[in-house]
Design an enzyme around this catalytic site. Sequence first.
Site, short mmCIF file in Angstrom:
data_model
loop_
_atom_site.label_atom_id
_atom_site.label_comp_id
_atom_site.label_asym_id
_atom_site.label_seq_id
_atom_site.Cartn_x
_atom_site.Cartn_y
_atom_site.Cartn_z
N ASP A 96 49.73 36.44 32.70
CA ASP A 96 50.89 37.57 32.53
C ASP A 96 51.64 38.19 33.79
O ASP A 96 52.62 38.65 33.62
CB ASP A 96 49.97 39.26 32.32
CG ASP A 96 48.97 39.93 33.22
OD1 ASP A 96 48.70 38.73 33.94
OD2 ASP A 96 48.56 40.91 33.20
N SER A 97 51.53 37.31 34.54
CA SER A 97 52.10 37.22 35.73
C SER A 97 53.39 36.50 35.16
O SER A 97 55.13 36.63 35.75
CB SER A 97 52.17 35.94 36.48
OG SER A 97 51.04 34.41 35.79
N ASP A 102 46.37 35.20 28.81
CA ASP A 102 45.69 36.66 28.77
C ASP A 102 45.59 37.02 28.37
O ASP A 102 46.79 37.52 27.79
CB ASP A 102 46.43 36.42 30.66
CG ASP A 102 45.91 36.58 32.01
OD1 ASP A 102 45.03 36.78 32.38
OD2 ASP A 102 47.00 37.01 32.51
N LYS A 160 41.80 35.46 28.69
CA LYS A 160 40.86 35.94 29.80
C LYS A 160 41.19 37.11 30.88
O LYS A 160 42.58 38.17 29.74
CB LYS A 160 42.23 35.59 31.51
CG LYS A 160 41.92 36.12 32.72
CD LYS A 160 42.39 34.43 33.83
CE LYS A 160 43.55 35.21 34.17
NZ LYS A 160 44.25 36.64 34.73
N GLU A 200 41.31 41.44 33.25
CA GLU A 200 40.71 41.40 34.73
C GLU A 200 39.48 42.38 34.64
O GLU A 200 39.62 43.70 33.90
CB GLU A 200 41.69 42.18 35.60
CG GLU A 200 43.13 41.09 35.31
CD GLU A 200 44.09 41.30 36.05
OE1 GLU A 200 44.12 42.81 36.14
OE2 GLU A 200 45.16 40.64 35.99
N GLU A 227 41.06 36.43 42.77
CA GLU A 227 42.16 36.51 44.03
C GLU A 227 42.00 36.90 45.22
O GLU A 227 41.40 38.36 44.58
CB GLU A 227 42.59 37.35 43.11
CG GLU A 227 44.36 37.02 42.56
CD GLU A 227 45.48 37.33 41.86
OE1 GLU A 227 44.94 37.19 40.62
OE2 GLU A 227 46.22 37.46 42.07
O1 KIV Z 1 48.59 36.20 35.53
C1 KIV Z 1 48.23 34.85 36.20
O2 KIV Z 1 49.20 34.60 36.40
C2 KIV Z 1 46.86 34.99 36.63
C3 KIV Z 1 46.79 33.85 37.70
C4 KIV Z 1 47.21 34.21 39.34
C5 KIV Z 1 45.23 34.21 38.30
O3 KIV Z 1 46.09 36.02 36.47
#
Ligand code: KIV
Length: 279
Positions: free
Chosen positions: A48-49, A87, A117, A119, A186
């Site tokens: 989600d970056s 994510d 993924k 969090e 992280e």
């Molecule tokens: O969103 C993302 O790119 C991430 C990585 C930094 C692990 O969660």
Amino acid sequence: MGRWMKHTVATFRKAKEEGKKISMLTAYDYSTAGLLDAAGINGILVGDSLGNVMLGYEDTISVTMEDMIHHGAAVARGAKNALVVIDMPFMSYQASVYDAVVNAGRLMKEGRAGAVKLEGGKEVVPQIQAIVQAGIPVMAHLGLTPQSIHAFGGYKVQGKDEEAARKLIENAKEVEAAGAFAVVLECVPAPLAELVTGQVSIPTIGIGAGAGCDGQILVYQDMLGLFSDFTPKFARRYAELGVAMQEAFKSYIEDVEQGRFPAREHSYGMSDEVIGKLY
Ligand code: KIV
């Protein structure tokens, strides 16, 4: 792990057992996923970056399920061998176990993910258990979890004092017991990440967590010099593609302005007879 093979959660598990390091990078589009895949990457995270590096938000809070599905599906079309992890965006799993399962299912069905993924630690154990029970592999994410940035009060290294460090170790064990197949660590001090890596049987994937993790991940813009809003301390620059792109853009602009582009070889012709009749 082998370069030309289909990577799954099983190959991640095997890598940890055999002490082989796991390579992951982010991607958000078809072309980049194809390049990563051809280079032999083990896993691609559609993080989600993308909110920061693709959409220009200052954090990941505004990223939607539709954003993740749109970019995830493009990456999945480009990645033939890498495990594609998508994510779960902010508020797609926190409010209820039901939301978590439905949205993880959408990332699999519509985004064609190989895993999702999310969090968090103890607080998301019911969500991890339910998603795994639905047959969907889950990668957990501990330490600096950017969706909680407002609760943290900024981007800071996590787990530095004894209490925070113990909590992180506890959370890693909790997500493992809940069924996560791997866990991202992280912005965690390197000695703590190494300790966690030795205490769980699932692979740890580090980002700003030192060399003691089972694998590593970076945001690809950070390692290629493509994102200048901020550069994390932990990101090594493998190329300066931002500079190279800017130089190419400037050359193009000059060529257009000076009439040097397009040249004859970039143009389509037609018979003199036909064009002659049109004058
Ligand atoms: O969103 C993302 O790119 C991430 C990585 C930094 C692990 O969660």
